[in-house]
Scaffold this motif. Structure first.
Motif, PDB file in Angstrom:
ATOM      1  N   LEU A 585       0.839  -1.201   0.000  1.00 13.15           N
ATOM      2  CA  LEU A 585       0.000   0.000   0.000  1.00 13.15           C
ATOM      3  C   LEU A 585       0.876   1.254   0.000  1.00 13.15           C
ATOM      4  O   LEU A 585       2.007   1.245   0.500  1.00 13.15           O
ATOM      5  CB  LEU A 585      -0.902   0.003   1.233  1.00 13.15           C
ATOM      6  CG  LEU A 585      -1.924  -1.149   1.322  1.00 13.15           C
ATOM      7  CD1 LEU A 585      -2.594  -1.133   2.689  1.00 13.15           C
ATOM      8  CD2 LEU A 585      -2.966  -1.043   0.220  1.00 13.15           C
ATOM      9  N   GLU A 589      -2.146   5.765   1.927  1.00 12.19           N
ATOM     10  CA  GLU A 589      -3.156   4.770   2.305  1.00 12.19           C
ATOM     11  C   GLU A 589      -2.851   4.204   3.688  1.00 12.19           C
ATOM     12  O   GLU A 589      -3.753   4.046   4.518  1.00 12.19           O
ATOM     13  CB  GLU A 589      -3.177   3.641   1.267  1.00 12.19           C
ATOM     14  CG  GLU A 589      -3.796   4.068  -0.059  1.00 12.19           C
ATOM     15  CD  GLU A 589      -3.650   2.996  -1.140  1.00 12.19           C
ATOM     16  OE1 GLU A 589      -4.500   2.975  -2.040  1.00 12.19           O
ATOM     17  OE2 GLU A 589      -2.696   2.207  -1.083  1.00 12.19           O
ATOM     18  N   ILE A 656      -8.882   8.307   0.420  1.00 16.11           N
ATOM     19  CA  ILE A 656      -8.140   7.210  -0.220  1.00 16.11           C
ATOM     20  C   ILE A 656      -9.058   6.411  -1.140  1.00 16.11           C
ATOM     21  O   ILE A 656      -8.837   5.232  -1.407  1.00 16.11           O
ATOM     22  CB  ILE A 656      -7.495   6.284   0.844  1.00 16.11           C
ATOM     23  CG1 ILE A 656      -8.526   5.776   1.840  1.00 16.11           C
ATOM     24  CG2 ILE A 656      -6.344   6.960   1.530  1.00 16.11           C
ATOM     25  CD1 ILE A 656      -7.967   4.783   2.863  1.00 16.11           C
ATOM     26  N   SER A 658     -12.241   5.371  -0.783  1.00 15.98           N
ATOM     27  CA  SER A 658     -13.052   4.316  -0.205  1.00 15.98           C
ATOM     28  C   SER A 658     -14.311   4.912   0.422  1.00 15.98           C
ATOM     29  O   SER A 658     -14.413   6.128   0.601  1.00 15.98           O
ATOM     30  CB  SER A 658     -12.252   3.541   0.851  1.00 15.98           C
ATOM     31  OG  SER A 658     -13.025   2.481   1.361  1.00 15.98           O
ATOM     32  N   ILE A 676     -10.211  -1.045   0.387  1.00 10.20           N
ATOM     33  CA  ILE A 676      -9.127  -0.389  -0.348  1.00 10.20           C
ATOM     34  C   ILE A 676      -8.956  -1.136  -1.671  1.00 10.20           C
ATOM     35  O   ILE A 676      -8.685  -2.342  -1.697  1.00 10.20           O
ATOM     36  CB  ILE A 676      -7.803  -0.431   0.440  1.00 10.20           C
ATOM     37  CG1 ILE A 676      -7.985   0.210   1.818  1.00 10.20           C
ATOM     38  CG2 ILE A 676      -6.709   0.285  -0.347  1.00 10.20           C
ATOM     39  CD1 ILE A 676      -8.359   1.664   1.761  1.00 10.20           C
TER      40      ILE A 676
END
Length: 678
Positions: A585, A589, A656, A658, A676
């Motif tokens: 990631l 994130e 991010i 989401s 994610i």
């Protein structure tokens, strides 16, 4: 001249290899606290933690230097017997960091062993085994047979506690083989007894007696010299060994010798002897006398014998030694059955079952139940007995097969180890021969080219100058990189503190305006919001996020979970799929995921009243699903909250890409989840 330089370099390399192959060994010392550790109750552990608190705070505040190492190590070795997990793991991490920075492998292995013992004391056996293996692997790199054997013994003891008697037996065999050339090591005292107990589990009482006798011979040899154990520790160990010998001899129905062993153990009593130990020896004498009377068909007062044995049971319960109490209960059940008093026999068997059930010891539960169903009269009694008999036969067959394969594996490993040692010896001999040849050749070349020493010195000086220039270039590049990173971080901070806050202020004031062009106003606000998020992302991307450099992201989450403590005594746990690569990631994130989880855990600690909370990472077709779920009191989603916590984590999830989903009902806990995309 070039060939002369190559030979000189080769000579240096081979010399270093030989030094490495023949490095000196540190003296191995057995951790007696760990070898003879007595499990204490929670009150004792908490009291010890409170006593150690000032020392722990001092150790945590000390600088990680060699001068402070002894103090930190001593505090850590005491802290492992407490329940203060936060302080223990903080201090462990500090000690591990120092050991790795100094390449102090003995210190590193010792810390791993302490962590293993800490988990063992908490009965977290999988983590215990993991850290014992880590410590053993370090000792293998140091080629220290005594410390390797010590770690193998702790693993064997752990396997026995888990009921894996065959695997424990194989480990103990390896320990005794490793220590055969170390007569002053105390591990064989305990290893021979553990092997004997493994034999008892296989109903091989004669072989068990052999191993108990070996342990006794070793202890008696040390009794007058005390080269291995001090007099008091050795005296108690010998008394316990005589008790074990009395037990196994009784199982062999050699009642006379069983009584002699118990009487011999009583000769070692003094004012410091634990009451339970002396009472257990006296109980064995009563047990033997009763069996002799029954065997001779003499009229005997069963109650007087049983009173002595029941005293041992009562004392074991008094000091919370339920394992020994359960053992005594089954002894009384067997004796009452032998005396044909089935009512009391069944009563004590049921008592044994209740005790073993309270400790969740499945083997002892089965023994008690088999005793009851075998000796009670009921329909189909014979079929049940036959089923139990066949079950034992199948278990024995399975055990024998597993034992054969395990021993094959052990012998194979032993041969491979001997081959490796032989290869090392051959390698040393070959290297030594090559070194001698090179030295002879070097002498010839020195003699032939002695007139060219001046040229060699000039070349060496030139090399030193070139190296100095190269170091200056590297230093300059490092300074340039540091300046670049500092400027980059400053830009990121200025963007975040100046531009982002400015955009937010403009958007906030724009929202307060009463404009006729509502659509245009909303559009401007939306554009400013997108600009604010984009600028924040740029800022995060520029930042030199050192939090995740050379750091496992899962480990950070584990440490966050481990540190949690609240008024509800919530048990926090982390679950994740092993095949997930969370370190792939991005830094942005990771930062936002970490902060969302931290905020969710904060709400659990503050409001939930939950007994359990699970943080999980799972994979599906869309990406990584992250959940924080508790079983607390929950809340009504329709009631608007005045806090900013939920709004903050919603915004972080959006940043991010989401969407945060919150599910809750009154009395049914809370579940927060987001995905994610990867």
């Amino acid at each position: 001249m070039k060939r002369f330089g190559q030979i000189s370099f080769l000579l240096v390399v081979i010399t270093l290899l030989l030094v490495n192959c023949t490095r000196s060994k540190f003296a191995s010392e057995t951790d007696y606290d760990q070898l003879y550790a007595v499990w204490q109750d929670d009150n004792y552990k908490d009291s010890l933690a409170l006593t150690l608190k000032p020392a722990v705070q001092k150790a945590l505040a000390l600088k990680n230097t060699s001068g402070n190492r002894v103090y930190i190590d001593s505090v850590l070795s005491q802290l492992r017997w407490t329940r203060d997990s936060v302080s223990f793991f903080k201090l462990s991490a500090k000690a591990i960091k120092y050991a790795k920075s100094k390449s102090d492998e003995y210190m590193l292995a010792n810390i791993y062993s302490d962590i293993g013992m800490y988990y063992h004391d908490l009965n977290v056996l999988d983590s215990t085994y993991y850290y014992y293996i880590k410590a053993e692997n370090v000792y293998k790199t140091l080629d220290d047979p005594q410390k390797i054997a010590e770690m193998e013994f702790y693993q064997a003891r752990l396997l026995f506690e888990k009921g894996l008697h065959m695997e424990s037996e194989v480990k103990v065999s390896k320990v005794l083989h490793l220590l055969k050339d170390y007569p002053l090591n105390p591990i064989p005292f305990e290893a021979n007894q553990l092997m004997a107990i493994c034999m008892i589990e296989r109903n091989d009482y004669r072989e068990a007696k052999v191993y108990f006798s070996r342990a006794l011979a070793l202890m008696q040899k040390d009794f007058n010299t005390n080269q291995i154990l001090d007099q008091e520790t050795l005296r108690l160990a010998i008394m316990m060994l005589y008790l074990n010998l009395s037990d196994v001899t009784y199982l062999l129905k050699d009642y006379k010798q069983a009584k002699e062993y118990a009487l011999k153990g009583l000769t070692y009593i003094d004012s410091d002897t634990p009451a339970l130990l002396s009472m257990a020896l006296q109980g064995n004498i009563a047990m033997v006398n009763m069996s002799l009377d029954i065997l001779a068909k003499r009229t005997t007062d069963i109650d007087s014998y049983m009173a002595d044995i029941e005293l041992v049971y009562t004392k074991a319960l008094e000091i919370n030694n339920l394992l020994f109490a359960n053992h005594q209960a089954m002894i009384m059940a067997e004796l009452y059955l032998e005396a044909k008093d089935t009512v009391n026999a069944f009563k004590w068997a049921e008592q044994s079952y209740d005790l073993s059930k309270s400790r969740d010891i499945k083997v002892d539960q089965r023994i008690a139940l088999e005793f009851l169903v075998t000796h009670k009269a009921y329909k189909n009694n014979e079929q049940v007995r036959e089923m139990i008999r066949l079950t034992h036969i199948l278990e024995e067959m399975d055990y024998s097969a597993r034992n054969r394969f395990a021993r094959i594996a052990y012998e194979t490993e032993k041969i491979e180890t001997e081959n490796v040692a032989l290869k090392k010896l051959i390698t040393v001999l070959v290297i030594s021969s090559i070194l001698i040849i090179i030295v002879l050749l070097l002498g010839v070349y020195i003699f032939r080219f002695r007139n060219k020493n001046r040229e060699i010195r000039l070349i060496k000086n030139q090399q030193e100058i070139n190296e100095s220039i190269y170091e200056l270039i590297l230093e300059k590049g490092t300074i340039a990189t540091e300046v670049k990173v500092a400027v980059q971080n400053k830009i990121a901070k200025d963007i975040h503190d100046g531009v982002v806050n400015g955009i937010f202020t403009i958007r906030f004031h724009l929202q307060q305006l009463n404009a006729n062009e509502e659509e245009l106003k909303n559009k401007l606000i939306e554009e400013l919001q997108h600009l604010e998020w984009s600028t924040r992302d740029i800022s995060h991307s520029l930042l030199d996020s050192k939090l995740y450099v050379n750091t496992n992201f899962v480990r950070l989450i584990e440490e966050l979970v481990l540190l949690q403590k609240n008024a509800w005594h919530t048990v926090f746990s982390l679950e994740y799929d092993d095949d997930l690569d969370l370190d792939a990631l991005s830094a942005v994130e990771k930062v936002n995921i970490y902060l969302i989880i931290r905020e969710a855990i904060h709400n659990v600690n503050k409001y939930s009243e939950a007994t359990h909370c699970v943080i999980s990472f799972t994979a599906d077709n869309e990406g990584i699903i992250i959940k924080v779920k508790d079983n607390g009191i929950g809340f009504d989603l329709n009631i608007k909250s005045d806090g900013i916590g939920l709004a903050s984590i919603h915004q972080r999830a959006q940043s991010i890409g989401s969407r945060l989903v919150i599910y809750s009902e009154k009395g049914y806990g809370v579940e927060i989840s987001f995905t994610i995309n990867v």
